[in-house]
Design a protein around this motif. Sequence first.
Motif, PDB file in Angstrom:
ATOM      1  N   MET A 146     -57.649  -3.995  -5.592  1.00  0.00           N
ATOM      2  CA  MET A 146     -58.309  -3.156  -4.591  1.00  0.00           C
ATOM      3  C   MET A 146     -59.835  -3.296  -4.642  1.00  0.00           C
ATOM      4  SD  MET A 146     -55.897  -1.831  -2.876  1.00  0.00           S
ATOM      5  CE  MET A 146     -56.473  -0.447  -1.953  1.00  0.00           C
ATOM      6  N   LYS A 147     -60.323  -4.298  -5.398  1.00  0.00           N
ATOM      7  CA  LYS A 147     -61.763  -4.506  -5.444  1.00  0.00           C
ATOM      8  C   LYS A 147     -62.318  -4.817  -4.058  1.00  0.00           C
ATOM      9  CE  LYS A 147     -63.518  -6.700  -9.065  1.00  0.00           C
ATOM     10  NZ  LYS A 147     -63.686  -7.683 -10.133  1.00  0.00           N
ATOM     11  N   TRP A 148     -61.505  -5.480  -3.219  1.00  0.00           N
ATOM     12  CA  TRP A 148     -61.985  -5.810  -1.877  1.00  0.00           C
ATOM     13  C   TRP A 148     -62.288  -4.550  -1.073  1.00  0.00           C
ATOM     14  CZ3 TRP A 148     -59.763  -4.208   2.608  1.00  0.00           C
ATOM     15  CH2 TRP A 148     -58.462  -3.709   2.538  1.00  0.00           C
ATOM     16  N   LEU A 149     -61.470  -3.509  -1.259  1.00  0.00           N
ATOM     17  CA  LEU A 149     -61.693  -2.262  -0.529  1.00  0.00           C
ATOM     18  C   LEU A 149     -62.951  -1.558  -1.045  1.00  0.00           C
ATOM     19  CD1 LEU A 149     -60.729  -0.325   1.642  1.00  0.00           C
ATOM     20  CD2 LEU A 149     -59.236   0.750  -0.058  1.00  0.00           C
ATOM     21  N   SER A 150     -63.153  -1.561  -2.340  1.00  0.00           N
ATOM     22  CA  SER A 150     -64.371  -0.978  -2.913  1.00  0.00           C
ATOM     23  C   SER A 150     -65.600  -1.736  -2.435  1.00  0.00           C
ATOM     24  CB  SER A 150     -64.301  -0.994  -4.442  1.00  0.00           C
ATOM     25  OG  SER A 150     -63.253  -0.175  -4.894  1.00  0.00           O
ATOM     26  N   HIS A 151     -65.489  -3.073  -2.389  1.00  0.00           N
ATOM     27  CA  HIS A 151     -66.603  -3.881  -1.886  1.00  0.00           C
ATOM     28  C   HIS A 151     -66.883  -3.553  -0.417  1.00  0.00           C
ATOM     29  CE1 HIS A 151     -69.320  -7.146  -1.164  1.00  0.00           C
ATOM     30  NE2 HIS A 151     -68.504  -7.684  -0.286  1.00  0.00           N
ATOM     31  N   LEU A 152     -65.833  -3.456   0.381  1.00  0.00           N
ATOM     32  CA  LEU A 152     -65.996  -3.116   1.794  1.00  0.00           C
ATOM     33  C   LEU A 152     -66.696  -1.768   1.951  1.00  0.00           C
ATOM     34  CD1 LEU A 152     -65.448  -3.692   4.803  1.00  0.00           C
ATOM     35  CD2 LEU A 152     -63.220  -2.580   4.501  1.00  0.00           C
ATOM     36  N   ARG A 153     -66.280  -0.787   1.181  1.00  0.00           N
ATOM     37  CA  ARG A 153     -66.923   0.534   1.246  1.00  0.00           C
ATOM     38  C   ARG A 153     -68.393   0.454   0.861  1.00  0.00           C
ATOM     39  NH1 ARG A 153     -61.880   3.298  -1.539  1.00  0.00           N
ATOM     40  NH2 ARG A 153     -60.730   3.912   0.320  1.00  0.00           N
ATOM     41  N   THR A 154     -68.713  -0.316  -0.167  1.00  0.00           N
ATOM     42  CA  THR A 154     -70.109  -0.460  -0.594  1.00  0.00           C
ATOM     43  C   THR A 154     -70.941  -1.127   0.493  1.00  0.00           C
ATOM     44  OG1 THR A 154     -69.449  -0.568  -2.916  1.00  0.00           O
ATOM     45  CG2 THR A 154     -71.621  -1.458  -2.364  1.00  0.00           C
ATOM     46  N   VAL A 155     -70.416  -2.207   1.055  1.00  0.00           N
ATOM     47  CA  VAL A 155     -71.132  -2.911   2.130  1.00  0.00           C
ATOM     48  C   VAL A 155     -71.354  -1.978   3.316  1.00  0.00           C
ATOM     49  CG1 VAL A 155     -70.952  -4.762   3.847  1.00  0.00           C
ATOM     50  CG2 VAL A 155     -70.404  -5.230   1.460  1.00  0.00           C
ATOM     51  N   GLN A 156     -70.326  -1.255   3.712  1.00  0.00           N
ATOM     52  CA  GLN A 156     -70.446  -0.365   4.865  1.00  0.00           C
ATOM     53  C   GLN A 156     -71.404   0.793   4.584  1.00  0.00           C
ATOM     54  OE1 GLN A 156     -69.789  -2.105   7.296  1.00  0.00           O
ATOM     55  NE2 GLN A 156     -68.183  -0.971   8.344  1.00  0.00           N
ATOM     56  N   HIS A 157     -71.370   1.327   3.381  1.00  0.00           N
ATOM     57  CA  HIS A 157     -72.316   2.383   3.021  1.00  0.00           C
ATOM     58  C   HIS A 157     -73.749   1.854   3.091  1.00  0.00           C
ATOM     59  CE1 HIS A 157     -73.992   5.869   1.014  1.00  0.00           C
ATOM     60  NE2 HIS A 157     -74.595   5.069   0.163  1.00  0.00           N
ATOM     61  N   HIS A 158     -73.979   0.689   2.516  1.00  0.00           N
ATOM     62  CA  HIS A 158     -75.309   0.075   2.551  1.00  0.00           C
ATOM     63  C   HIS A 158     -75.756  -0.178   3.992  1.00  0.00           C
ATOM     64  CE1 HIS A 158     -78.667  -2.573   1.736  1.00  0.00           C
ATOM     65  NE2 HIS A 158     -78.104  -3.480   2.505  1.00  0.00           N
ATOM     66  N   ARG A 159     -74.877  -0.758   4.805  1.00  0.00           N
ATOM     67  CA  ARG A 159     -75.231  -1.041   6.198  1.00  0.00           C
ATOM     68  C   ARG A 159     -75.545   0.242   6.961  1.00  0.00           C
ATOM     69  NH1 ARG A 159     -72.032  -3.062   9.757  1.00  0.00           N
ATOM     70  NH2 ARG A 159     -73.769  -3.976  10.872  1.00  0.00           N
ATOM     71  N   PHE A 160     -74.801   1.313   6.692  1.00  0.00           N
ATOM     72  CA  PHE A 160     -75.060   2.587   7.351  1.00  0.00           C
ATOM     73  C   PHE A 160     -76.442   3.122   6.978  1.00  0.00           C
ATOM     74  CE2 PHE A 160     -74.931   7.262   7.297  1.00  0.00           C
ATOM     75  CZ  PHE A 160     -74.779   7.487   8.660  1.00  0.00           C
ATOM     76  N   LEU A 161     -76.806   3.019   5.704  1.00  0.00           N
ATOM     77  CA  LEU A 161     -78.141   3.476   5.286  1.00  0.00           C
ATOM     78  C   LEU A 161     -79.238   2.628   5.933  1.00  0.00           C
ATOM     79  CD1 LEU A 161     -77.603   4.223   1.479  1.00  0.00           C
ATOM     80  CD2 LEU A 161     -77.777   5.875   3.363  1.00  0.00           C
ATOM     81  N   VAL A 162     -79.048   1.314   5.976  1.00  0.00           N
ATOM     82  CA  VAL A 162     -80.044   0.451   6.629  1.00  0.00           C
ATOM     83  C   VAL A 162     -80.143   0.811   8.100  1.00  0.00           C
ATOM     84  CG1 VAL A 162     -80.674  -1.918   7.249  1.00  0.00           C
ATOM     85  CG2 VAL A 162     -79.784  -1.433   4.965  1.00  0.00           C
ATOM     86  N   LEU A 163     -79.013   1.037   8.749  1.00  0.00           N
ATOM     87  CA  LEU A 163     -79.010   1.450  10.153  1.00  0.00           C
ATOM     88  C   LEU A 163     -79.862   2.698  10.341  1.00  0.00           C
ATOM     89  CD1 LEU A 163     -77.579   1.263  13.078  1.00  0.00           C
ATOM     90  CD2 LEU A 163     -76.098   3.034  12.150  1.00  0.00           C
ATOM     91  N   ARG A 164     -79.627   3.723   9.533  1.00  0.00           N
ATOM     92  CA  ARG A 164     -80.406   4.963   9.639  1.00  0.00           C
ATOM     93  C   ARG A 164     -81.888   4.705   9.409  1.00  0.00           C
ATOM     94  NH1 ARG A 164     -77.635   9.153   5.820  1.00  0.00           N
ATOM     95  NH2 ARG A 164     -79.811   9.725   5.668  1.00  0.00           N
ATOM     96  N   HIS A 165     -82.210   3.914   8.407  1.00  0.00           N
ATOM     97  CA  HIS A 165     -83.618   3.637   8.113  1.00  0.00           C
ATOM     98  C   HIS A 165     -84.269   2.827   9.238  1.00  0.00           C
ATOM     99  CE1 HIS A 165     -82.909   5.498   4.375  1.00  0.00           C
ATOM    100  NE2 HIS A 165     -82.590   4.449   3.658  1.00  0.00           N
ATOM    101  N   CYS A 166     -83.576   1.809   9.711  1.00  0.00           N
ATOM    102  CA  CYS A 166     -84.127   1.007  10.808  1.00  0.00           C
ATOM    103  C   CYS A 166     -84.334   1.842  12.064  1.00  0.00           C
ATOM    104  CB  CYS A 166     -83.217  -0.191  11.104  1.00  0.00           C
ATOM    105  SG  CYS A 166     -83.382  -1.566   9.955  1.00  0.00           S
ATOM    106  N   TRP A 167     -83.393   2.727  12.348  1.00  0.00           N
ATOM    107  CA  TRP A 167     -83.531   3.562  13.536  1.00  0.00           C
ATOM    108  C   TRP A 167     -84.698   4.523  13.398  1.00  0.00           C
ATOM    109  CZ3 TRP A 167     -78.775   4.906  16.905  1.00  0.00           C
ATOM    110  CH2 TRP A 167     -78.099   3.722  17.231  1.00  0.00           C
ATOM    111  N   ARG A 168     -85.014   4.934  12.183  1.00  0.00           N
ATOM    112  CA  ARG A 168     -86.166   5.831  11.972  1.00  0.00           C
ATOM    113  C   ARG A 168     -87.471   5.173  12.375  1.00  0.00           C
ATOM    114  NH1 ARG A 168     -85.927   8.586   6.075  1.00  0.00           N
ATOM    115  NH2 ARG A 168     -87.755   9.676   6.869  1.00  0.00           N
ATOM    116  N   VAL A 169     -87.522   3.849  12.332  1.00  0.00           N
ATOM    117  CA  VAL A 169     -88.759   3.143  12.660  1.00  0.00           C
ATOM    118  C   VAL A 169     -88.686   2.432  14.009  1.00  0.00           C
ATOM    119  CG1 VAL A 169     -89.418   2.871  10.244  1.00  0.00           C
ATOM    120  CG2 VAL A 169     -88.121   1.057  11.347  1.00  0.00           C
ATOM    121  N   GLY A 170     -87.547   2.517  14.697  1.00  0.00           N
ATOM    122  CA  GLY A 170     -87.431   1.915  16.022  1.00  0.00           C
ATOM    123  C   GLY A 170     -86.824   0.525  16.052  1.00  0.00           C
TER     124      GLY A 170
END
Length: 176
Positions: free
Chosen positions: A1-25
């Motif tokens: 199930m490491k693939w699922l943990s990796h997927l969750r980590t990638v998606q969490h990271h991408r979500f944070l980058v999305l929020r940060h990028c949107w804060r600056v336009g």
Amino acid sequence: MKWLSHLRTVQHHRFLVLRHCWRVGLYWQGLTHDLSKFSPVEFSAGAKYYQGNRSPNEIERREKGYSAAWLHHKGRNKHHLEYWIDYAADGSGMCGMKMPIQYVIEMFCDRVAASKTYRGAAYRDSDPYDYYAHSVDHYIIHPDTAAALESLLRILRDEGEERAFAAARKLLKTGY
């Protein structure tokens, strides 16, 4: 199930980058950040070498002597300083090219999000700066790019997230 943990980590990271990028336009960059992580070469290595507290590329590199996932990733994502390494026009060797400012700001957002992802509840605003300072001696980076990134990381460390993202918005409007 490491693939699922990796997927969750990638998606969490991408979500944070999305929020940060949107804060600056940087809306499009936030939406498309790190999509190459879903390519077979990157995702399979991420799942195989998943640790949860650091990049799987470090483990792949230690095992194989190189990271195919990282070589693929850095060649497709303009927010990585390694994407911008080329031969100097004067023939003096390899050097860092000046990154367009929107990618410097995405790189800042990426570093903040990576620190938050890997450090979790232990995250502090000094973590992205500390990580950069630990590795900067071996970076090949254009001086203007380094100065802009370091400035944002120092503001984050010393003055907090609100000030750092305000400085990033201003830098996006004014340029270097």
